[in-house]
Design an enzyme around this catalytic site. Sequence first.
Site, PDB file in Angstrom:
ATOM      1  N   GLY A   1      92.856  -9.672  70.089  1.00  0.00           N
ATOM      2  CA  GLY A   1      93.174 -10.674  69.074  1.00  0.00           C
ATOM      3  C   GLY A   1      94.640 -11.056  69.139  1.00  0.00           C
ATOM      4  N   PHE A   2      95.064 -11.814  68.149  1.00  0.00           N
ATOM      5  CA  PHE A   2      96.447 -12.326  68.117  1.00  0.00           C
ATOM      6  C   PHE A   2      97.459 -11.179  68.085  1.00  0.00           C
ATOM      7  CE2 PHE A   2      99.600 -13.712  64.695  1.00  0.00           C
ATOM      8  CZ  PHE A   2     100.551 -14.145  65.602  1.00  0.00           C
TER       9      PHE A   2
ATOM     10  N   ASP B   1      87.492  -4.175  71.916  1.00  0.00           N
ATOM     11  CA  ASP B   1      87.309  -5.422  71.162  1.00  0.00           C
ATOM     12  C   ASP B   1      85.907  -5.952  71.454  1.00  0.00           C
ATOM     13  OD1 ASP B   1      87.660  -8.263  70.270  1.00  0.00           O
ATOM     14  OD2 ASP B   1      89.766  -7.684  70.122  1.00  0.00           O
TER      15      ASP B   1
ATOM     16  N   ASN C   1      84.887   4.699  62.042  1.00  0.00           N
ATOM     17  CA  ASN C   1      84.755   5.112  63.437  1.00  0.00           C
ATOM     18  C   ASN C   1      86.111   5.298  64.114  1.00  0.00           C
ATOM     19  OD1 ASN C   1      81.949   5.224  63.380  1.00  0.00           O
ATOM     20  ND2 ASN C   1      81.755   3.032  63.825  1.00  0.00           N
TER      21      ASN C   1
ATOM     22  N   TYR D   1      86.841  -9.412  52.661  1.00  0.00           N
ATOM     23  CA  TYR D   1      88.054  -9.061  53.417  1.00  0.00           C
ATOM     24  C   TYR D   1      88.954  -8.155  52.578  1.00  0.00           C
ATOM     25  CZ  TYR D   1      92.308  -9.622  56.200  1.00  0.00           C
ATOM     26  OH  TYR D   1      93.440  -9.385  56.962  1.00  0.00           O
TER      27      TYR D   1
END
Length: 324
Positions: free
Chosen positions: A16-17, A37, A105, A151
């Site tokens: 990701g970013f 990912d 995890n 979120y």
Amino acid sequence: MSHRHFRRAVVTGGAGFLGAHLCRSLVETGTDVLCVDDFSTGDPRNVADLAGSDRFRAVRHDVTEPWEVPGPVDLVAHLASLASPEHYQRLPVETILVGGSGCRNALELAAAKGARFVLTSTSEVYGDPREHPQRESYWGNVNPIGPRAVYDEGKRYAEALTLAFARQRGVDAGIVRLFNTYGPGMAEDDGRMVPSFIRSALRGDPLVVLGSGEQTRSLCWVGDTVRGILDLARHGGTGPINIGNPDERTVLDVAELVRELTGTRSAIEHHTAATDDPARRCPDIALAATLLGWTPRVELRTGLRWAVDGLAAEWGLPLPAAGR
Ligand code: NAD
């Protein structure tokens, strides 16, 4: 500030970013990196430049499923998340599950390996804050059933879980609460404010401001944020610690700055405000400064100029002729 060196790190969300920038920093400072990912919003191309390094390997895996990593690991940096409102409102179930099971995890992996663990939490744990600027001691004002809850509450759960693993299982865990970060490497369809403004400006489309635009945000250059994550990883300690730039601006100011820096003719258009959109957002970073000696170094105009140049090149969108 101690300079603990990690020999081998697992970075979840590494394509990701922020993950890609973090993988790069770790490889550059001599750490072997396994990037994990599922490429749901990230892209292997973000780490393509690292593919040639024998210190770097990327595997496709959904971290909500348990996984095993052969060999020693002394740092688990857990970034995997659906981080943009665009994505987490499209995939609410996946979002809360990666916040919960994904974090579990990653913590189990750190516990099994005896590794340092760092969770990238978020300023969204403060919700629509009643205290300003936000200090780490503030408990937040989050709507637990609103569209952003998957979120925000996912990250709050992840923080509680991280502390539970630290207290009960002895995991050496730390939490950074990141505030809005921008820079090259953001996906064109990311949907967060800065890349959306830059994309619209480069395409000549209107810059869409939600609501009046008087709501504030504090934007941090990616290099500063990544340095903050690594500083807490290396320093030790649990936190949570705010990492962000306290230079607070209205959304409208940011839109105007992007218009100026791109030289676009695009107008600003106001659309209906998003539900539960925080009115103000600004970090108190005294803790990061005292504990880690961390403060942001790149001011907004400079960082946005670099972001505009970087993203225009990455997305293949030329700067308008009138620009600079
Ligand atoms: P991003 O969307 O660019 O990266 C997230 C990565 O996680 C992506 O590569 C995605 O493919 C991966 N991912 C998602 N679900 C996964 C799963 N189930 N299994 C494996 N990988 C999965 O977001 P980012 O901006 O780089 O954010 C990184 C972290 O920092 C996130 O945890 C985010 O919540 C946090 N954060 C970011 C900001 C910011 O402004 N960028 C602010 C606050 C917090």
